[in-house]
Write a protein that holds these residues in place. Structure first.
Motif, short mmCIF file in Angstrom:
data_model
loop_
_atom_site.label_atom_id
_atom_site.label_comp_id
_atom_site.label_asym_id
_atom_site.label_seq_id
_atom_site.Cartn_x
_atom_site.Cartn_y
_atom_site.Cartn_z
N LYS A 1 0.83 -1.21 0.00
CA LYS A 1 0.00 0.00 0.00
C LYS A 1 0.86 1.26 0.00
O LYS A 1 0.61 2.21 -0.73
CB LYS A 1 -0.89 0.03 1.25
N GLY B 1 0.81 3.82 -2.87
CA GLY B 1 -0.03 4.99 -2.58
C GLY B 1 0.69 6.20 -2.02
O GLY B 1 0.11 7.28 -1.92
N ASP C 1 2.20 9.19 0.08
CA ASP C 1 1.72 10.00 1.21
C ASP C 1 0.24 9.73 1.52
O ASP C 1 -0.15 9.63 2.70
CB ASP C 1 1.88 11.49 0.91
N ALA C 2 -0.59 9.65 0.48
CA ALA C 2 -2.03 9.46 0.71
C ALA C 2 -2.28 8.16 1.46
O ALA C 2 -3.06 8.10 2.42
CB ALA C 2 -2.78 9.47 -0.63
N ALA C 3 -1.57 7.10 1.05
CA ALA C 3 -1.71 5.81 1.73
C ALA C 3 -1.23 5.91 3.18
O ALA C 3 -1.83 5.35 4.10
CB ALA C 3 -0.95 4.74 0.98
N LEU D 1 -1.16 8.59 5.15
CA LEU D 1 -2.12 9.33 5.98
C LEU D 1 -3.34 8.46 6.27
O LEU D 1 -3.89 8.46 7.37
CB LEU D 1 -2.53 10.62 5.26
N ASP D 2 -3.73 7.67 5.27
CA ASP D 2 -4.88 6.79 5.44
C ASP D 2 -4.58 5.70 6.49
O ASP D 2 -5.39 5.43 7.37
CB ASP D 2 -5.21 6.17 4.08
N ARG E 1 -4.62 7.06 9.90
CA ARG E 1 -5.99 7.27 10.37
C ARG E 1 -6.59 5.95 10.87
O ARG E 1 -7.15 5.88 11.96
CB ARG E 1 -6.83 7.82 9.19
N ASP F 1 -3.04 16.13 8.68
CA ASP F 1 -3.07 16.47 7.27
C ASP F 1 -1.70 16.29 6.65
O ASP F 1 -1.56 16.17 5.43
CB ASP F 1 -3.48 17.93 7.08
N THR F 2 -0.68 16.33 7.51
CA THR F 2 0.69 16.26 7.00
C THR F 2 1.45 15.19 7.76
O THR F 2 1.10 14.85 8.91
CB THR F 2 1.42 17.59 7.23
N SER G 1 8.46 8.26 0.00
CA SER G 1 7.15 8.73 -0.51
C SER G 1 7.37 10.18 -0.92
O SER G 1 8.49 10.68 -0.87
CB SER G 1 6.08 8.63 0.58
N GLU G 2 6.32 10.87 -1.35
CA GLU G 2 6.49 12.27 -1.73
C GLU G 2 7.16 13.05 -0.58
O GLU G 2 8.01 13.91 -0.82
CB GLU G 2 5.13 12.93 -2.05
#
Lengths: 430, 430
Positions: A38, A42, A44-46, A48-49, A52, A60-61, A193-194
């Motif tokens: 994942k 994915g 950064d988005a992965a 953060l997900d 969560r 957010d960061t 990641s980014e």
């Protein structure tokens, strides 16, 4: 403690008594592999997900901002800052003393061989979360990284990150702090990641998820190297009748409170002393906040009654403890006999906790018998050794014919030819 | 060679051009695990049986007798013995120069921290069989083991073992030579048998079976540690127009003849020079006994035309080569820019083959990009580092309060208590 008379045991019973419990299989291989995939797909988005859903933290960061770091640092009280400062001073002094000197050796006239040291370019540090802020882990991992000269040092710890961890990381020169925990943190540092820097090597302790993730990324050449294999913490104490039973009990409890799987072993030639330690343990246990954990660890602990201190050393060598405490009339006299220990604590005034925090030695040590081949974490783990060689025409003339013959023996013509061509050229020039 | 203009490539194309071919999955996991189980359960009898079926060699015993060793040694000719002697002298000189000095540092008054070095007790060396006797491998693995002070050094090589290997092993102080090859040899050294010594760490190259077996025993805590991950051999050469095209071609061919999967890369700012190297390669290839192998390796090789030597260093750093040859007008000037190489060869008179055999450096090096984090094999790989600390009452008084506060911060009461008890006792004594 369970007391056993070492010399009453058969060889097989002795081996069994020193055996560590089987490491629980993580059973998380597939789940961790899924998290790693994942993260790789994915970014950064992965991350953060996953933060969560797994850490139940909304951010957010990923990276802490300078403002967050400053605010956290201001909330750390001055007394703790002073203690951290003292510890940093000692840890820096001991790790700076480990900075290596290049080796430069002419093995034959005109044949120069050199061994040089270079920092590993990018390193990632993992600091577990939980109720207690592990500031000592930050110091032990970050200080040698900076001294070794690593170009970039990043740190992951699960959110919310305790203020003291943030302060210490900044104070020790960490370049970026990511609010990331578990397998996803290891994956992020191993593959990047980014936002998260891809690192070359990952250091630090962690739970079963982190351990499994470190294992997986270290066996992938595109992943990252890791510091050392993980295992439960352990101590072996060698004491004679000159030791203080209260001190020994407090040292055994320091280990026992780490977790119910902590290994605690006392080796002593004195049955009477062992009994006094048992009394002291019972007394001290009642006052501990983590008494339940300590009691469970002690239920698996062992005291070995041995013939003499030489035999105590042999038992310790066979066990290969992470921490070895020696409290005897003359502890340093036993040192030449002691093998396979991660860190050794000599004498009544050297409890294990000084090394865990502030004497200057590193508290990252090989457990689970790995002390037979692995080393105490040090500056060397943040550097790599490489060789350089340079031959003059004289040097090549001196060793060239031997190289030609050895290469021919191994039927490697081109290896031989690389020398033959050059010797012919030298011949022409002469 | 396939010639590419580095600056005409996109970043993605540059990365792809430096990518190594995917390592073939061994596909032997289950078979190797089966061999390991057989050896653990069947001991010597299983080993002799596996040697019969897998190596098609009939022997009644696993260990070479003194009589066999003496007879083999007598059959080695004197000229080869003299070449071996020269190589041993240089390898010993360079590895002896690597013997470490303990670090002793008072981090605060009364707080002594020490870093010591200890040999790994028992080590096992693996030397592949085949048509060519790898005497250089014996020297590279055994000499540092003896200098490091390992108590027992054993060696496995598949039968029939070449006389020169037997002679060199004996000459380098190996304690026992076992006629054993493949995964069964690795299993025997990792777990022991009636005859074969169980060792703590296994060193040496091997085929896919050996590599897979080393991987498996190293991930078992009851097995053995290993030297480093394996991968195909590789060289990167940085050369400018001052280099000798014939020399460079001979160096590239030295690498190419190792195997069809050998990686060969030339980086040069001079397109004209690259063309001259191509001509020299064509000329030299015809004379090689292993021309077919070399030709296949060269078909996958690459020449990168770059802007200047600084860019050449960057390309090399990104690739992280096992061997790095620098033949430029002033090779040493480039050294500070070079990172992530296993061993560096400077100047026209330093072909890679001198390091493979006799200059003194070790030829066991990290391949496949592992040079970013792993080191050139050296004396350090045969030793372990451990720490020792000893505090005086003054030392504990100085750092004790900081330890108490840090332990309390991490909610480890017993850690704190180990110090508190002692400080109270000192208080009473005062």
């Amino acid at each position: 403690m369970n007391t056993l008379d070492w010399n009453q045991l058969s060889a097989a019973e002795q081996a069994a008594a020193l055996r560590r419990p089987a490491l629980e299989q993580s059973g998380r291989e597939a789940q961790v592999a899924g998290i790693i995939t994942k993260v790789r797909e994915g970014g950064d988005a992965a991350l953060l997900d996953l933060t969560r859903t797994l850490d139940r933290a909304e951010r957010d960061t990923l990276e802490l901002t300078e403002a967050e770091i400053t605010a956290a640092s201001e909330r750390v009280d001055d007394e703790l800052k002073a203690a951290i400062e003292l510890a940093i001073g000692n840890i820096e002094a001991f790790h700076r003393a480990q900075l290596p000197t290049p080796v430069i050796q002419d093995t034959s006239p005109g044949v120069r061989c050199e061994l040089h040291f270079q920092p590993i370019t990018k390193v990632g540090l993992y600091v577990p979360g939980g109720s207690a802020p592990l500031v000592s882990t930050v110091m032990m991992l970050a200080i040698p990284a900076r001294l070794a000269g690593c170009e970039r040092v990043v740190l992951c710890s699960p959110p919310p990150i305790n203020d003291a961890i943030v302060y210490t990381a900044k104070r020790c020169g960490v370049d970026a702090i990511y609010a990331l925990g578990g397998a996803q943190a290891v994956a992020a540092m191993a593959y990047g990641s980014e936002t998260v820097t891809k690192v070359d090597k990952i250091f630090g302790p962690g739970n079963a998820w982190v351990t499994e993730a470190k294992q997986q990324v270290s066996s992938d050449v595109d992943g990252a190297a890791i510091d050392m294999p993980a295992g439960p913490s352990e101590v072996l104490v060698i004491a004679d009748e000159f030791a203080d039973a209260d001190f020994i009990a407090s040292d055994l409890l320091s280990q026992a409170e780490h977790g119910p799987d902590s290994q605690v072993i006392l080796v002593t030639p004195s049955r009477d002393f062992a009994a006094r330690v048992d009394e002291a343990l019972a007394r001290q246990l009642t006052a501990l906040s983590r008494a339940d954990i300590a009691r469970r660890a002690l239920s698996e602990s062992r005291t070995f009654i041995c013939s003499n201190l030489e035999q105590a050393a042999e038992i310790s060598n066979a066990y290969a403890p992470e921490h070895l405490i020696v409290q005897t009339e003359n502890p340093r006299a036993l040192l030449p006999r002691l093998k396979n220990a991660g860190s050794i604590f000599l004498g009544a005034w050297t409890p294990e906790s000084v090394g865990d925090y502030a004497s200057g030695t590193n508290h990252t040590l090989p457990t689970y018998g790995y002390a037979r081949t692995y080393s105490s974490l040090g500056l060397a783990d943040y550097q790599r050794r490489y060789t350089v060689q340079e031959l003059s025409p004289q040097g090549l003339r001196a060793i060239g014919p031997a190289v030609e013959l050895l290469a021919a023996t191994e039927t490697l013509d081109a290896h031989k030819n690389a020398v033959t061509l050059r010797l012919a050229k030298l011949e022409k020039q002469a």
